[in-house]
Scaffold this motif. Sequence first.
Motif, PDB file in Angstrom:
ATOM      1  N   UNK A  97      45.131  35.653  46.608  1.00 35.88           N
ATOM      2  CA  UNK A  97      43.712  36.234  45.800  1.00 35.88           C
ATOM      3  C   UNK A  97      44.787  37.589  45.219  1.00 35.88           C
ATOM      4  N   UNK A  98      44.220  38.188  44.393  1.00 35.37           N
ATOM      5  CA  UNK A  98      44.503  40.062  43.539  1.00 35.37           C
ATOM      6  C   UNK A  98      42.719  40.134  43.848  1.00 35.37           C
ATOM      7  N   UNK A  99      43.525  41.706  44.696  1.00 39.28           N
ATOM      8  CA  UNK A  99      42.340  42.395  44.462  1.00 39.28           C
ATOM      9  C   UNK A  99      42.269  42.907  43.226  1.00 39.28           C
ATOM     10  N   UNK A 100      41.173  43.347  42.520  1.00 42.33           N
ATOM     11  CA  UNK A 100      40.837  43.751  41.193  1.00 42.33           C
ATOM     12  C   UNK A 100      39.881  44.505  41.653  1.00 42.33           C
ATOM     13  N   UNK A 101      41.165  46.232  41.400  1.00 41.32           N
ATOM     14  CA  UNK A 101      40.337  47.406  41.534  1.00 41.32           C
ATOM     15  C   UNK A 101      41.459  48.446  41.069  1.00 41.32           C
ATOM     16  N   UNK A 108      42.827  33.464  43.006  1.00 37.92           N
ATOM     17  CA  UNK A 108      41.305  34.462  42.542  1.00 37.92           C
ATOM     18  C   UNK A 108      41.578  36.290  42.297  1.00 37.92           C
ATOM     19  N   UNK A 109      40.470  36.687  41.537  1.00 36.80           N
ATOM     20  CA  UNK A 109      39.890  37.780  41.672  1.00 36.80           C
ATOM     21  C   UNK A 109      38.788  38.449  42.239  1.00 36.80           C
ATOM     22  N   UNK A 110      38.843  39.206  43.096  1.00 44.45           N
ATOM     23  CA  UNK A 110      38.644  39.725  43.976  1.00 44.45           C
ATOM     24  C   UNK A 110      38.099  41.236  43.942  1.00 44.45           C
ATOM     25  N   UNK A 111      37.014  40.837  43.521  1.00 42.87           N
ATOM     26  CA  UNK A 111      35.732  41.579  42.648  1.00 42.87           C
ATOM     27  C   UNK A 111      35.201  42.336  43.211  1.00 42.87           C
ATOM     28  N   UNK A 112      34.374  43.615  43.162  1.00 43.85           N
ATOM     29  CA  UNK A 112      33.461  44.892  44.280  1.00 43.85           C
ATOM     30  C   UNK A 112      31.985  44.166  43.000  1.00 43.85           C
ATOM     31  N   UNK A 113      31.549  43.353  42.299  1.00 44.54           N
ATOM     32  CA  UNK A 113      30.287  43.386  41.901  1.00 44.54           C
ATOM     33  C   UNK A 113      29.477  42.793  43.020  1.00 44.54           C
ATOM     34  N   UNK A 114      28.817  44.453  42.998  1.00 47.63           N
ATOM     35  CA  UNK A 114      27.264  43.818  44.232  1.00 47.63           C
ATOM     36  C   UNK A 114      25.927  43.056  44.090  1.00 47.63           C
ATOM     37  N   UNK A 115      25.736  41.742  43.458  1.00 53.18           N
ATOM     38  CA  UNK A 115      24.828  40.716  42.587  1.00 53.18           C
ATOM     39  C   UNK A 115      22.966  41.064  43.179  1.00 53.18           C
ATOM     40  N   UNK A 161      31.174  40.445  34.211  1.00 53.59           N
ATOM     41  CA  UNK A 161      31.676  39.676  33.182  1.00 53.59           C
ATOM     42  C   UNK A 161      33.572  39.730  32.752  1.00 53.59           C
ATOM     43  N   UNK A 162      33.662  41.375  32.949  1.00 58.53           N
ATOM     44  CA  UNK A 162      34.639  42.126  32.646  1.00 58.53           C
ATOM     45  C   UNK A 162      35.746  40.716  33.930  1.00 58.53           C
ATOM     46  N   UNK A 163      34.719  40.759  35.109  1.00 62.80           N
ATOM     47  CA  UNK A 163      35.415  40.081  36.228  1.00 62.80           C
ATOM     48  C   UNK A 163      36.273  38.994  35.775  1.00 62.80           C
ATOM     49  N   UNK A 164      35.420  38.038  35.547  1.00 63.70           N
ATOM     50  CA  UNK A 164      35.440  36.272  34.761  1.00 63.70           C
ATOM     51  C   UNK A 164      36.252  36.398  33.792  1.00 63.70           C
ATOM     52  N   UNK A 165      36.573  37.553  32.041  1.00 63.92           N
ATOM     53  CA  UNK A 165      37.476  37.714  31.953  1.00 63.92           C
ATOM     54  C   UNK A 165      38.635  37.598  31.719  1.00 63.92           C
ATOM     55  N   UNK A 166      38.680  38.596  33.109  1.00 64.81           N
ATOM     56  CA  UNK A 166      40.454  38.828  33.424  1.00 64.81           C
ATOM     57  C   UNK A 166      40.709  37.751  34.541  1.00 64.81           C
ATOM     58  N   UNK A 167      40.502  37.245  35.315  1.00 65.71           N
ATOM     59  CA  UNK A 167      40.670  35.782  35.492  1.00 65.71           C
ATOM     60  C   UNK A 167      40.939  34.769  34.720  1.00 65.71           C
ATOM     61  N   UNK A 168      40.208  34.493  33.555  1.00 73.80           N
ATOM     62  CA  UNK A 168      40.508  33.341  32.481  1.00 73.80           C
ATOM     63  C   UNK A 168      41.671  34.231  31.946  1.00 73.80           C
ATOM     64  N   UNK A 169      41.608  35.072  31.654  1.00 79.67           N
ATOM     65  CA  UNK A 169      43.828  35.756  31.077  1.00 79.67           C
ATOM     66  C   UNK A 169      44.225  35.490  31.674  1.00 79.67           C
ATOM     67  N   UNK A 170      44.595  36.011  33.690  1.00 82.32           N
ATOM     68  CA  UNK A 170      45.658  35.943  33.979  1.00 82.32           C
ATOM     69  C   UNK A 170      45.428  33.979  34.547  1.00 82.32           C
ATOM     70  N   UNK A 171      44.667  32.895  34.784  1.00 82.60           N
ATOM     71  CA  UNK A 171      44.932  31.968  35.540  1.00 82.60           C
ATOM     72  C   UNK A 171      43.839  31.621  36.309  1.00 82.60           C
ATOM     73  N   UNK A 172      43.245  32.095  36.988  1.00 84.82           N
ATOM     74  CA  UNK A 172      43.041  31.857  38.424  1.00 84.82           C
ATOM     75  C   UNK A 172      40.972  31.585  38.098  1.00 84.82           C
ATOM     76  N   UNK A 173      41.265  30.952  38.625  1.00 86.66           N
ATOM     77  CA  UNK A 173      39.590  29.853  38.788  1.00 86.66           C
ATOM     78  C   UNK A 173      38.703  30.965  39.306  1.00 86.66           C
TER      79      UNK A 173
END
Length: 266
Positions: free
Chosen positions: A31-35, A65-72, A86-98
Motif C-alpha cells: 500500500x503506497x502512502x500518497x504524500x 492501494x493509494x493511501x490518500x488524505x482526503x477528508x470527505x 479526483x487526483x488520487x483516483x487518477x494516480x491510482x489508475x496510472x500506477x495500476x492500483x485498484x
Amino acid sequence: MKLAFSTLGVPGLPLSEVTALATAHGYHGVELRAHPEEPVHTGLGAEQRADVAAAFKAAGLDILGVAGYARVAAPGDDEPVFTEVRALIDLARDIGAPYVRVFPGGGDEQSAEEADATAARRLGTAAEYAADRGVRILLETHDSHRTGADAMRVLGLVGHRQVGALWDVMHTWLGGEQPVDSFAALSPHLGYVQVKDIASAEDTTPVALGAGVLPLTDVVEVLSRNGWDGWLCWEYEKRWYADAAPLPGLLAPGRELLSRLLNESA
C-alpha cells in the motif's frame, strides 16, 4: 488471503528498496502512502507514474492501494475535496492500483447527521469518476467514523459499488466494537483490512504484530470463518512514532504470525 504492508512504516524509502523488502519477506503487495514527502504522490508526471507501475510489475508485486488524505466529511466547500479525490483516483489508475483510501474527517462543529450527509454526497459524486477509471474509493474506519457502524451510516447512503470500506482494526477496537460486529457491518462493502498492533489503548505506539493488545486472532478468525479472501495490509505507523522499532526487521516475523493465524483459522 494476500499480505501487504504500507509504506507508512518505511517513510521516504525509495521504491527500489520497498519492493526489495516486500519480495525478500514474502509479501504479495504494498500500500503506497500518497504524500509529497514520499516517492509516490499526486504531483508525479506521466513518465514517473509509468516508472512506478513498471517497478512493481518487474518485482512481481501488486500495488494494493493509494493511501490518500482526503477528508470527505470535513466541513467546508465540496470542490477542494473533489479535486483531491479526483487526483488520487487518477494516480491510482496510472500506477495500476485498484483502491484509493480516504478518511472521514468530520468536524466537531457538525452533527453526526451533517457529517454523514456531507461524506455521502461527496463520495456519491466521486463514485462516477472512479468508475470511469476502474478505481474503487475506500472509506477508512478512522477519526469521526472509527467503527464499522459509523462507516456504514455513510456507505448506506452512498449505495454505489465503487465506494467501499477499509477496515482499520485499531480504530474499530478503540471505538469499542468487537471484530465480529465490525465485519458484519463492513462486509458488504469491504475492500481490504489494515492490521497493526499497539502498546495499549492509551499508548498507540506501533509494536510488532502479536506483541500488543489488538485482537488480531479474532480478526483473522472472523474473516476466515466467513470465507473472506481479500488483502491484509500491515499499517505500521512509523512515520508518526520516530522511536518505534524500524519496520524492516519486523516484516518477516509479522508475515509468519499472519500466516500462522490464517492456517489456524482455516
